[in-house]
Enzyme design. Structure first.
Site, short mmCIF file in Angstrom:
data_model
loop_
_atom_site.label_atom_id
_atom_site.label_comp_id
_atom_site.label_asym_id
_atom_site.label_seq_id
_atom_site.Cartn_x
_atom_site.Cartn_y
_atom_site.Cartn_z
N LYS A 15 -14.91 30.92 -2.88
CA LYS A 15 -14.23 31.54 -4.04
C LYS A 15 -14.34 33.07 -3.99
CE LYS A 15 -16.89 29.41 -6.98
NZ LYS A 15 -17.80 28.71 -6.03
N ARG A 90 -17.13 26.88 -15.86
CA ARG A 90 -17.90 25.94 -15.05
C ARG A 90 -18.34 24.73 -15.85
NH1 ARG A 90 -20.25 29.68 -11.11
NH2 ARG A 90 -21.82 28.64 -9.87
N ARG A 129 -25.36 32.99 4.36
CA ARG A 129 -24.59 34.08 3.74
C ARG A 129 -25.43 35.35 3.61
NH1 ARG A 129 -21.84 32.95 -1.93
NH2 ARG A 129 -23.94 32.26 -2.46
N ARG A 162 -29.25 36.29 -0.96
CA ARG A 162 -29.49 35.97 -2.38
C ARG A 162 -30.66 34.99 -2.51
NH1 ARG A 162 -23.59 34.41 -4.78
NH2 ARG A 162 -24.86 32.78 -5.71
N ARG A 173 -27.75 23.35 -6.61
CA ARG A 173 -26.51 23.88 -7.18
C ARG A 173 -25.34 22.91 -6.98
NH1 ARG A 173 -26.74 29.20 -4.03
NH2 ARG A 173 -24.64 29.64 -4.80
P1 AP5 Z 1 -18.41 32.64 -0.77
O1 AP5 Z 1 -17.01 33.14 -0.78
O2 AP5 Z 1 -19.50 33.60 -1.11
O3 AP5 Z 1 -18.52 31.29 -1.63
P2 AP5 Z 1 -18.44 31.07 -3.20
O4 AP5 Z 1 -17.55 29.91 -3.44
O5 AP5 Z 1 -18.09 32.34 -3.91
O6 AP5 Z 1 -19.95 30.66 -3.44
P3 AP5 Z 1 -21.04 31.16 -4.48
O7 AP5 Z 1 -22.36 30.65 -4.00
O8 AP5 Z 1 -20.98 32.62 -4.75
O9 AP5 Z 1 -20.62 30.36 -5.71
P4 AP5 Z 1 -21.52 29.92 -6.81
O10 AP5 Z 1 -20.47 29.36 -7.67
O11 AP5 Z 1 -22.65 29.04 -6.56
O12 AP5 Z 1 -22.30 31.27 -7.20
P5 AP5 Z 1 -22.14 32.24 -8.42
O13 AP5 Z 1 -22.51 33.59 -7.99
O14 AP5 Z 1 -20.85 32.01 -9.11
O15 AP5 Z 1 -18.70 32.01 0.69
C1 AP5 Z 1 -19.96 31.50 1.02
C2 AP5 Z 1 -20.29 31.84 2.50
O16 AP5 Z 1 -19.37 31.15 3.34
C3 AP5 Z 1 -20.14 33.34 2.83
O17 AP5 Z 1 -21.13 33.68 3.76
C4 AP5 Z 1 -18.74 33.45 3.48
O18 AP5 Z 1 -18.68 34.49 4.44
C5 AP5 Z 1 -18.61 32.07 4.13
N1 AP5 Z 1 -17.22 31.56 4.12
C6 AP5 Z 1 -16.34 31.60 3.08
N2 AP5 Z 1 -15.20 30.99 3.41
C7 AP5 Z 1 -15.36 30.55 4.71
C8 AP5 Z 1 -14.52 29.84 5.62
N3 AP5 Z 1 -13.28 29.47 5.28
N4 AP5 Z 1 -15.02 29.57 6.86
C9 AP5 Z 1 -16.29 29.95 7.20
N5 AP5 Z 1 -17.12 30.63 6.40
C10 AP5 Z 1 -16.66 30.92 5.16
O19 AP5 Z 1 -23.28 31.64 -9.40
C11 AP5 Z 1 -24.65 31.81 -9.12
C12 AP5 Z 1 -25.45 31.29 -10.32
O20 AP5 Z 1 -25.12 32.07 -11.50
C13 AP5 Z 1 -25.18 29.85 -10.72
O21 AP5 Z 1 -25.95 28.93 -9.96
C14 AP5 Z 1 -25.58 29.89 -12.21
O22 AP5 Z 1 -26.98 29.86 -12.37
C15 AP5 Z 1 -25.08 31.25 -12.66
N6 AP5 Z 1 -23.70 31.20 -13.17
C16 AP5 Z 1 -22.61 31.83 -12.64
N7 AP5 Z 1 -21.51 31.54 -13.36
C17 AP5 Z 1 -21.89 30.72 -14.35
C18 AP5 Z 1 -21.19 30.05 -15.40
N8 AP5 Z 1 -19.86 30.19 -15.55
N9 AP5 Z 1 -21.90 29.27 -16.25
C19 AP5 Z 1 -23.25 29.14 -16.12
N10 AP5 Z 1 -23.96 29.71 -15.14
C20 AP5 Z 1 -23.30 30.50 -14.26
#
Ligand code: AP5
Length: 218
Positions: A15, A90, A129, A162, A173
């Protein structure tokens, strides 16, 4: 009318990676709830302290504070033409509340690309990552390494791992995602807003499919 795109998908689906590309192509603003929480943690705010206690365990931050934070962000004038929402909503409560907020502004969610990939790929992505400390740009040790190890290609800042990118927390997660976020798929499918994007393809191919689904010409 503004454009609000919700990027839906498991942790590690891509994402953030695709949001960065999408904002370049559309001029929309990237609103990532995870990045907003990490900014609060960095600035040692009260909200940051609270968020950290959930994020470090791979759990969701409570709905009320998350919704208030995102609402405040999208009311900023830079979002007047819309935003790419990444990691939000979410839960069904978040989805319902943001719908009401946008409807009150005379707006609505335009489209919900849902990026899919199998769990074993997601865990390999998350545990490899590396994230840029200044702006949250993401790289991967194997799949998309930076030109210079440990340094962000885009702004030259330090890359770090991270705290929640361990195999154990990644699994937690994914479990939380299945329990709390998966119901959003049917929620948006019923509203005819969901577009499925196969995420286990090279980054450029995922972008191509995403832009085609959004009808954006490059
Ligand atoms: P990346 O693009 O970083 O993946 P992502 O989908 O953004 O994953 P996240 O881990 O950031 O999502 P998340 O939803 O868990 O975390 P968030 O920060 O929102 O890609 C991942 C890796 O793969 C990278 O290294 C990239 O280079 C590689 N990659 C990407 N595409 C690829 C491809 N096609 N081929 C190969 N490699 C690829 O949330 C973190 C925490 O915050 C949550 O656990 C929660 O505690 C809190 N939080 C955030 N939002 C909320 C909410 N709305 N409600 C409650 N708690 C929340």
């Amino acid at each position: 009318m503004a454009t609000y795109i919700v990027l839906l998908g498991s942790p590690g689906a891509g994402k953030g990676t695709q949001a960065d590309i999408l904002i370049e192509k559309t001029g929309l603003v990237h609103v990532s709830s995870g990045d907003l929480f990490r900014e609060h943690i960095k600035n040692k705010t009260e909200l940051g302290q609270l968020a950290d206690s959930y994020m470090s365990k791979g759990e969701l931050v409570p709905d009320d504070v998350t919704i208030a934070m995102v609402r405040k962000r999208i009311s900023n004038p830079d979002c007047e033409h819309g935003a790419v929402l990444d990691g939000f909503p979410r839960t069904l409560v978040q989805a319902e509340t943001i719908k009401i907020t946008l409807n009150e502004m005379g707006e609505d969610i335009s489209v919900v690309p849902y990026i899919t990939a199998p769990d074993e790929i997601l865990i390999a992505r998350l545990s490899g990552r590396c994230t840029c400390r200044a702006s949250g740009h993401v790289f991967h040790k194997l799949y998309s390494p930076p030109a210079k190890e440990g340094i962000c290609d885009i702004d030259g800042s330090e890359l770090y791992q991270r705290d929640d990118d361990t195999v154990e927390t990644a699994k937690k997660r994914l479990h939380v995602y299945a329990e709390k976020t998966l119901p959003l798929i049917n929620y948006y499918r019923k509203q005819d807003k969901l577009v499925e994007i196969q995420g286990d393809q090279p980054i450029e191919k995922v972008t191509e499919d995403l832009l085609a689904a959004l009808n954006i010409k490059v």
